[in-house]
Design a protein around this motif. Structure first.
Motif, PDB file in Angstrom:
ATOM      1  N   ALA A   1      96.558  58.036  31.046  1.00 46.92           N
ATOM      2  CA  ALA A   1      97.707  57.136  29.517  1.00 46.92           C
ATOM      3  C   ALA A   1      97.684  55.260  30.706  1.00 46.92           C
ATOM      4  O   ALA A   1      98.007  54.704  30.278  1.00 46.92           O
ATOM      5  N   LEU A   2      98.259  55.356  32.229  1.00 44.23           N
ATOM      6  CA  LEU A   2      98.279  54.325  32.654  1.00 44.23           C
ATOM      7  C   LEU A   2      97.220  53.375  32.989  1.00 44.23           C
ATOM      8  O   LEU A   2      96.718  52.254  32.352  1.00 44.23           O
ATOM      9  N   ASN A   3      95.264  53.713  32.913  1.00 43.56           N
ATOM     10  CA  ASN A   3      93.950  53.581  33.366  1.00 43.56           C
ATOM     11  C   ASN A   3      92.906  54.129  33.150  1.00 43.56           C
ATOM     12  O   ASN A   3      93.254  55.671  33.419  1.00 43.56           O
ATOM     13  N   HIS A   4      91.795  53.617  32.444  1.00 46.49           N
ATOM     14  CA  HIS A   4      90.987  54.254  32.290  1.00 46.49           C
ATOM     15  C   HIS A   4      89.478  53.808  31.920  1.00 46.49           C
ATOM     16  O   HIS A   4      89.680  52.839  31.208  1.00 46.49           O
ATOM     17  N   ILE A   5      88.541  54.106  32.358  1.00 45.47           N
ATOM     18  CA  ILE A   5      86.942  53.616  31.192  1.00 45.47           C
ATOM     19  C   ILE A   5      87.262  53.929  29.856  1.00 45.47           C
ATOM     20  O   ILE A   5      87.760  54.851  28.860  1.00 45.47           O
ATOM     21  N   GLU A   6      86.883  52.690  28.956  1.00 51.91           N
ATOM     22  CA  GLU A   6      86.701  52.728  27.741  1.00 51.91           C
ATOM     23  C   GLU A   6      86.631  53.616  27.249  1.00 51.91           C
ATOM     24  O   GLU A   6      85.104  53.786  27.929  1.00 51.91           O
ATOM     25  N   GLY A   7      86.308  54.953  26.443  1.00 56.13           N
ATOM     26  CA  GLY A   7      85.545  55.577  25.843  1.00 56.13           C
ATOM     27  C   GLY A   7      85.420  56.929  26.365  1.00 56.13           C
ATOM     28  O   GLY A   7      84.812  57.697  25.955  1.00 56.13           O
ATOM     29  N   ALA A   8      86.237  56.682  27.298  1.00 58.28           N
ATOM     30  CA  ALA A   8      86.249  58.397  28.278  1.00 58.28           C
ATOM     31  C   ALA A   8      87.077  59.389  27.545  1.00 58.28           C
ATOM     32  O   ALA A   8      87.878  58.775  26.496  1.00 58.28           O
ATOM     33  N   LEU A   9      87.009  60.421  27.726  1.00 56.74           N
ATOM     34  CA  LEU A   9      87.486  61.300  27.343  1.00 56.74           C
ATOM     35  C   LEU A   9      88.752  61.998  28.713  1.00 56.74           C
ATOM     36  O   LEU A   9      88.132  62.035  30.279  1.00 56.74           O
ATOM     37  N   ASN A  10      89.191  62.612  28.376  1.00 62.05           N
ATOM     38  CA  ASN A  10      90.369  63.294  29.545  1.00 62.05           C
ATOM     39  C   ASN A  10      90.388  65.085  29.719  1.00 62.05           C
ATOM     40  O   ASN A  10      91.231  65.357  28.806  1.00 62.05           O
ATOM     41  N   PHE A  11      89.971  65.580  30.335  1.00 63.47           N
ATOM     42  CA  PHE A  11      90.392  67.109  30.912  1.00 63.47           C
ATOM     43  C   PHE A  11      89.900  66.968  31.727  1.00 63.47           C
ATOM     44  O   PHE A  11      88.865  66.468  32.083  1.00 63.47           O
ATOM     45  N   ASN A  12      89.721  68.365  32.597  1.00 67.25           N
ATOM     46  CA  ASN A  12      89.780  68.690  34.216  1.00 67.25           C
ATOM     47  C   ASN A  12      89.731  70.340  33.690  1.00 67.25           C
ATOM     48  O   ASN A  12      89.949  71.184  32.968  1.00 67.25           O
ATOM     49  N   THR A  13      89.164  71.072  35.001  1.00 68.95           N
ATOM     50  CA  THR A  13      89.333  72.940  34.735  1.00 68.95           C
ATOM     51  C   THR A  13      90.787  73.262  34.914  1.00 68.95           C
ATOM     52  O   THR A  13      90.954  74.649  34.432  1.00 68.95           O
ATOM     53  N   LYS A  14      91.261  72.292  35.017  1.00 70.19           N
ATOM     54  CA  LYS A  14      93.223  72.850  35.201  1.00 70.19           C
ATOM     55  C   LYS A  14      94.012  72.750  33.252  1.00 70.19           C
ATOM     56  O   LYS A  14      94.885  72.616  33.295  1.00 70.19           O
ATOM     57  N   SER A  15      92.893  71.886  32.520  1.00 69.90           N
ATOM     58  CA  SER A  15      93.405  71.328  31.317  1.00 69.90           C
ATOM     59  C   SER A  15      93.977  72.971  30.579  1.00 69.90           C
ATOM     60  O   SER A  15      92.876  73.820  30.566  1.00 69.90           O
ATOM     61  N   ASP A  16      94.691  72.957  29.503  1.00 64.48           N
ATOM     62  CA  ASP A  16      94.547  73.821  28.409  1.00 64.48           C
ATOM     63  C   ASP A  16      93.844  73.880  27.373  1.00 64.48           C
ATOM     64  O   ASP A  16      93.390  74.721  26.979  1.00 64.48           O
ATOM     65  N   ASN A  17      92.936  72.826  27.028  1.00 62.91           N
ATOM     66  CA  ASN A  17      92.111  72.701  26.396  1.00 62.91           C
ATOM     67  C   ASN A  17      90.411  72.740  26.598  1.00 62.91           C
ATOM     68  O   ASN A  17      89.443  72.321  26.330  1.00 62.91           O
ATOM     69  N   PHE A  18      90.307  73.275  28.012  1.00 61.60           N
ATOM     70  CA  PHE A  18      89.408  73.057  28.401  1.00 61.60           C
ATOM     71  C   PHE A  18      87.860  74.024  27.873  1.00 61.60           C
ATOM     72  O   PHE A  18      87.296  72.707  27.941  1.00 61.60           O
ATOM     73  N   GLU A  19      88.361  74.441  27.447  1.00 66.31           N
ATOM     74  CA  GLU A  19      86.730  75.017  26.814  1.00 66.31           C
ATOM     75  C   GLU A  19      86.638  74.255  25.639  1.00 66.31           C
ATOM     76  O   GLU A  19      85.582  73.997  25.047  1.00 66.31           O
TER      77      GLU A  19
END
Length: 238
Positions: free
Chosen positions: A58-76
């Motif tokens: 939320a603070l900063n990221h590459i434009e156009g990036a999605l945000n999730f990792n292996t611990k995310s609730d929406n991973f699958e």
């Protein structure tokens, strides 16, 4: 005869597992900033994944990036929305979360996965375009003014989400106690001053430590190393 057949079967299985492991290792690779950027630019709709936590994203990221990792609730669900036949570009702060995600994607059949060496530090520190909702507390002009007005300056550049960066803090306090006003110490965090990190165009990893004497860089460390010893040596005859 049975022993020979058994040995051949075992050998075949070993070769098969070796081949599979080799294939999985080759399906992802860590690449430097310029190569990572060039590969992204070559894609019409690049699949970029920020493997950090949502509060970091939320603070900063590459434009156009999605945000999730292996611990995310929406991973699958997030993985299912990707195209496994197209390249995937992953970054985090260091290699840990990126590596875990890369491994999982390889298991799920993604054939081309790239991890950004140095993560978000490399991207922003290399002056590449990024989104931020922060206004830097420190500007590049103010940074240069501090360097110019002090004989000795130690700059610590990192992130509050970086595990190694946290180990720098007590060392800096020891150095501050030892040298007092003789040495000016500046601590710059991605979550407070992203633009000055971008403007410096010299940061490749977190933490980055830079020691100045009379405006000249005496040493620059990509990572912690033996910081206290390096500062002691730099100030030994001053």
């Amino acid at each position: 005869m049975k022993n020979k057949i058994l040995k051949k079967s075992i050998t075949a299985l070993i070769l098969l597992f070796t081949f599979i492991s080799f294939s999985q290792e080759k399906s992802s690779s860590v690449v430097l900033l310029d190569a990572f950027y060039a590969k992204i630019k070559a894609q019409k709709n690049p699949q970029i994944i920020d493997a950090r936590g949502p509060e970091e994203f939320a603070l900063n990221h590459i434009e156009g990036a999605l945000n999730f990792n292996t611990k995310s609730d929406n991973f699958e669900k997030a993985v299912a929305a990707l195209n496994p036949s197209e390249p995937v570009f992953i970054y985090s702060i260091a290699a840990y979360r990126s590596g875990l995600l890369s491994t999982e994607l390889s298991k799920k059949g993604f054939s081309e996965v790239y991890i950004l060496d140095g993560g978000i530090a490399s991207w922003i520190g290399g002056g590449k375009p990024f989104y931020t909702n922060l206004k830097s507390k420190l500007s590049i002009a103010e940074y240069k003014k501090i360097i110019a007005e002090n004989n000795y300056v130690l700059v610590d550049i990192g992130s509050k989400y970086c595990a190694t960066c946290k180990t720098v803090k007590p060392i800096l306090e020891d150095i501050r106690t030892q040298y007092g006003e003789k040495l000016k110490i500046i601590q710059i965090e991605l979550e407070e001053s992203p633009q000055v990190i971008a403007d410096l165009k010299t940061v490749k990893v977190f933490p980055t430590l830079i020691f100045y004497q009379n405006g000249k860089i005496i040493f620059k460390k990509d990572g912690l190393g033996d910081l206290k010893n390096d500062v002691n040596v730099a100030l030994a005859h001053n």
